[in-house]
Motif scaffolding. Structure first.
Motif, PDB file in Angstrom:
ATOM      1  N   LEU A 125      46.406  40.090  45.579  1.00 52.72           N
ATOM      2  CA  LEU A 125      47.748  40.572  45.239  1.00 52.72           C
ATOM      3  C   LEU A 125      47.855  42.088  45.380  1.00 52.72           C
ATOM      4  CD1 LEU A 125      48.645  38.320  42.156  1.00 52.72           C
ATOM      5  CD2 LEU A 125      49.310  38.033  44.553  1.00 52.72           C
ATOM      6  N   ARG A 126      46.729  42.772  45.331  1.00 51.23           N
ATOM      7  CA  ARG A 126      46.743  44.229  45.527  1.00 51.23           C
ATOM      8  C   ARG A 126      46.559  44.610  46.989  1.00 51.23           C
ATOM      9  NH1 ARG A 126      44.497  47.578  40.415  1.00 51.23           N
ATOM     10  NH2 ARG A 126      45.078  46.125  38.756  1.00 51.23           N
ATOM     11  N   GLY A 127      46.528  43.614  47.877  1.00 45.75           N
ATOM     12  CA  GLY A 127      46.435  43.878  49.310  1.00 45.75           C
ATOM     13  C   GLY A 127      45.066  44.322  49.768  1.00 45.75           C
ATOM     14  N   LYS A 128      44.011  43.914  49.047  1.00 37.51           N
ATOM     15  CA  LYS A 128      42.652  44.316  49.407  1.00 37.51           C
ATOM     16  C   LYS A 128      41.929  43.260  50.255  1.00 37.51           C
ATOM     17  CE  LYS A 128      43.078  48.067  47.013  1.00 37.51           C
ATOM     18  NZ  LYS A 128      43.239  49.366  47.707  1.00 37.51           N
ATOM     19  N   LYS A 179      39.617  52.239  46.733  1.00 39.94           N
ATOM     20  CA  LYS A 179      39.386  51.876  45.335  1.00 39.94           C
ATOM     21  C   LYS A 179      40.674  51.455  44.635  1.00 39.94           C
ATOM     22  CE  LYS A 179      35.220  54.608  44.527  1.00 39.94           C
ATOM     23  NZ  LYS A 179      34.582  55.635  43.671  1.00 39.94           N
ATOM     24  N   THR A 180      40.508  50.559  43.676  1.00 41.90           N
ATOM     25  CA  THR A 180      41.646  50.076  42.884  1.00 41.90           C
ATOM     26  C   THR A 180      41.782  50.831  41.572  1.00 41.90           C
ATOM     27  OG1 THR A 180      40.342  48.418  41.686  1.00 41.90           O
ATOM     28  CG2 THR A 180      41.276  47.757  43.812  1.00 41.90           C
ATOM     29  N   GLY A 181      40.712  51.512  41.154  1.00 37.59           N
ATOM     30  CA  GLY A 181      40.719  52.167  39.852  1.00 37.59           C
ATOM     31  C   GLY A 181      40.222  51.275  38.736  1.00 37.59           C
ATOM     32  N   GLU A 182      39.931  50.004  39.051  1.00 37.54           N
ATOM     33  CA  GLU A 182      39.391  49.049  38.078  1.00 37.54           C
ATOM     34  C   GLU A 182      37.936  48.770  38.468  1.00 37.54           C
ATOM     35  OE1 GLU A 182      41.051  47.768  35.546  1.00 37.54           O
ATOM     36  OE2 GLU A 182      43.176  48.068  36.004  1.00 37.54           O
ATOM     37  N   VAL A 183      37.009  49.026  37.534  1.00 37.52           N
ATOM     38  CA  VAL A 183      35.578  48.980  37.861  1.00 37.52           C
ATOM     39  C   VAL A 183      35.160  47.609  38.380  1.00 37.52           C
ATOM     40  CG1 VAL A 183      33.246  49.228  36.945  1.00 37.52           C
ATOM     41  CG2 VAL A 183      35.052  50.779  36.189  1.00 37.52           C
ATOM     42  N   LEU A 184      35.566  46.539  37.717  1.00 36.34           N
ATOM     43  CA  LEU A 184      35.172  45.200  38.148  1.00 36.34           C
ATOM     44  C   LEU A 184      35.716  44.871  39.532  1.00 36.34           C
ATOM     45  CD1 LEU A 184      35.454  42.952  34.956  1.00 36.34           C
ATOM     46  CD2 LEU A 184      33.425  43.281  36.374  1.00 36.34           C
ATOM     47  N   LEU A 185      36.965  45.206  39.770  1.00 30.95           N
ATOM     48  CA  LEU A 185      37.569  44.936  41.074  1.00 30.95           C
ATOM     49  C   LEU A 185      36.863  45.730  42.171  1.00 30.95           C
ATOM     50  CD1 LEU A 185      41.385  44.939  40.207  1.00 30.95           C
ATOM     51  CD2 LEU A 185      39.894  42.960  40.544  1.00 30.95           C
ATOM     52  N   ASP A 186      36.569  46.988  41.895  1.00 28.91           N
ATOM     53  CA  ASP A 186      35.903  47.818  42.899  1.00 28.91           C
ATOM     54  C   ASP A 186      34.484  47.325  43.175  1.00 28.91           C
ATOM     55  OD1 ASP A 186      38.132  49.391  43.174  1.00 28.91           O
ATOM     56  OD2 ASP A 186      37.465  50.920  41.759  1.00 28.91           O
ATOM     57  N   GLU A 187      33.819  46.845  42.138  1.00 31.43           N
ATOM     58  CA  GLU A 187      32.469  46.314  42.307  1.00 31.43           C
ATOM     59  C   GLU A 187      32.487  45.070  43.201  1.00 31.43           C
ATOM     60  OE1 GLU A 187      28.923  44.642  39.373  1.00 31.43           O
ATOM     61  OE2 GLU A 187      30.367  46.109  38.594  1.00 31.43           O
ATOM     62  N   ASN A 208      33.414  46.006  46.827  1.00 31.73           N
ATOM     63  CA  ASN A 208      32.300  46.625  47.543  1.00 31.73           C
ATOM     64  C   ASN A 208      31.319  45.577  48.051  1.00 31.73           C
ATOM     65  OD1 ASN A 208      30.928  49.132  48.359  1.00 31.73           O
ATOM     66  ND2 ASN A 208      29.344  48.492  46.909  1.00 31.73           N
ATOM     67  N   LEU A 209      31.067  44.544  47.247  1.00 30.57           N
ATOM     68  CA  LEU A 209      30.187  43.457  47.686  1.00 30.57           C
ATOM     69  C   LEU A 209      30.782  42.732  48.886  1.00 30.57           C
ATOM     70  CD1 LEU A 209      29.196  41.925  44.214  1.00 30.57           C
ATOM     71  CD2 LEU A 209      27.675  43.146  45.783  1.00 30.57           C
ATOM     72  N   MET A 210      32.073  42.459  48.830  1.00 28.57           N
ATOM     73  CA  MET A 210      32.729  41.726  49.905  1.00 28.57           C
ATOM     74  C   MET A 210      32.808  42.560  51.180  1.00 28.57           C
ATOM     75  SD  MET A 210      35.771  39.967  47.644  1.00 28.57           S
ATOM     76  CE  MET A 210      36.186  38.676  48.799  1.00 28.57           C
ATOM     77  N   LYS A 211      32.987  43.866  51.019  1.00 30.80           N
ATOM     78  CA  LYS A 211      33.093  44.757  52.173  1.00 30.80           C
ATOM     79  C   LYS A 211      31.780  44.821  52.950  1.00 30.80           C
ATOM     80  CE  LYS A 211      32.622  49.080  51.376  1.00 30.80           C
ATOM     81  NZ  LYS A 211      32.784  50.477  50.902  1.00 30.80           N
ATOM     82  N   GLN A 261      25.971  38.476  41.377  1.00 33.19           N
ATOM     83  CA  GLN A 261      26.583  38.068  40.115  1.00 33.19           C
ATOM     84  C   GLN A 261      27.093  39.286  39.341  1.00 33.19           C
ATOM     85  OE1 GLN A 261      23.965  36.085  37.391  1.00 33.19           O
ATOM     86  NE2 GLN A 261      25.588  35.579  35.946  1.00 33.19           N
ATOM     87  N   LEU A 262      28.337  39.229  38.924  1.00 35.23           N
ATOM     88  CA  LEU A 262      28.897  40.294  38.095  1.00 35.23           C
ATOM     89  C   LEU A 262      28.477  40.063  36.654  1.00 35.23           C
ATOM     90  CD1 LEU A 262      32.518  40.562  39.561  1.00 35.23           C
ATOM     91  CD2 LEU A 262      30.526  41.949  40.132  1.00 35.23           C
TER      92      LEU A 262
END
Length: 329
Positions: free
Chosen positions: A90-93, A119-127, A130-133, A160-161
């Motif tokens: 939904l954030r277009g990432k 970056k989204t500014g949300e640590v979990l989302l960015d983590e 980064n794995l997916m990228k 695993q998060l």
């Protein structure tokens, strides 16, 4: 003798050399201060709500006064990883890989790619991003498994998060919705997070009930969920399906009488089945007589965001995973 020489610079030169980092922002005393323009841009973005989807689902599961989740809930950890993928879409990432052959597979078995790694500014989302990228495209179901640690691939066990629920709770503390207290559980002390801002949770409940109880759905907006949010309806449906998959939807419906609660669950079942396919089955009318205007409103939102169809396809894939969670866990 070294060819390197030290050059003395005056104060104005030293300031200009830092211009990419230090901007014309001042503190209360008129002094220039450094700030991250990207962070400022994210902070001022009103197209995303103040609480992300994972935080909303977690908040529905927390006991208000006790500040912890039910010890018998085995679903929420897995469901929260699915919500991470929805939030990124939904954030277009991220989006489903645009391959014509993908339609031969179930929507949850379609490959996902990163389309915007900022970056989204949300640590979990960015983590997670980064794995997916840094990996090859994997399916929606594969990514939820990997982020949950539900994998036999020992090469990717590190995906695993960790401590997702605790980190989300601390994020809600930072946003002023929860507070932290230490509670003794016989043999050990554990941090709990009782609710501080009850209006926030009540507003989320009203948004859910407007879809699952009212004949004509009408969303309410507030500082946590302003009217400028993009994908307002898809986000609300994601909240309902995420809460359903996380086994916390009953907490929202517990104040209803038995008949209304039963009909609300039936409507949630309908929504999950209707939106776990893509394109969404918007021609299917509800049999419960609840939120009869939902299809029309969602259709308008989808048409106004035609460039995001592959992102919404990713959302549908996560919904499909939620629809069969009882057989997965």
């Amino acid at each position: 003798m070294s060819g390197l020489q030290r050059r003395r610079v005056n104060k104005s030169e030293s300031i200009s050399s830092q211009d990419p980092v230090v901007n014309d922002e001042t503190d209360g005393e008129g002094k220039r201060v450094a700030y991250d323009p990207e962070e400022a841009k994210l902070r001022d973005d009103t197209t995303t709500p103040k609480l992300n989807l994972m935080e909303e689902v977690l908040l529905m599961g927390l006991k208000d006064k006790e500040g912890y989740l039910s010890f018998w809930n085995d679903n929420i950890s897995y469901a929260l990883r699915g919500c991470i993928l929805i939030e990124l879409a939904l954030r277009g990432k991220i989006q489903v890989l645009n391959d014509p052959a993908r339609k031969r597979f179930d929507v949850s078995e379609r490959l996902v790619e990163v389309i915007n790694a900022t970056k989204t500014g949300e640590v979990l989302l960015d983590e997670a991003l980064n794995l997916m990228k840094n990996d090859e495209p994997l399916t929606i179901a594969n990514w939820i498994d990997l982020l949950s640690g539900e994998t036999w691939n020992f090469m990717k066990i590190s995906y695993q998060l960790k401590q997702v629920r605790e980190r989300l709770a601390k994020g809600l503390v930072d946003k002023g919705v929860l507070r932290t207290e230490m509670k003794n559980f016989f043999l050990f002390d554990m941090p709990t997070h009782p609710i501080t801002d009850t209006s926030c949770k009540e507003a989320i409940k009203r948004r859910i009930l407007s879809v699952l109880v009212s004949r004509n759905m009408q969303l309410n907006y507030n500082e946590y969920f302003p009217s400028s949010v993009r994908f307002k309806l898809i986000r609300t449906l994601s909240l309902i399906c995420g809460a359903y998959g996380a086994n916390v939807l009953e907490n929202v419906l517990s104040s209803l009488d038995y008949e209304k609660r039963d009909r609300a669950f039936s409507r949630a079942d309908e929504i999950l089945a209707q939106f776990s396919q893509f394109p969404f089955a918007l021609d299917k009318q509800t049999e419960t007589g609840i939120s009869v205007n939902l299809n029309k409103e969602v259709q308008e939102e989808v048409v106004s965001n035609q460039d995001a169809s592959l992102q919404l396809e990713c959302v549908a894939g996560v919904f499909e995973v939620f629809s069969r969670m009882d057989t997965l866990l």
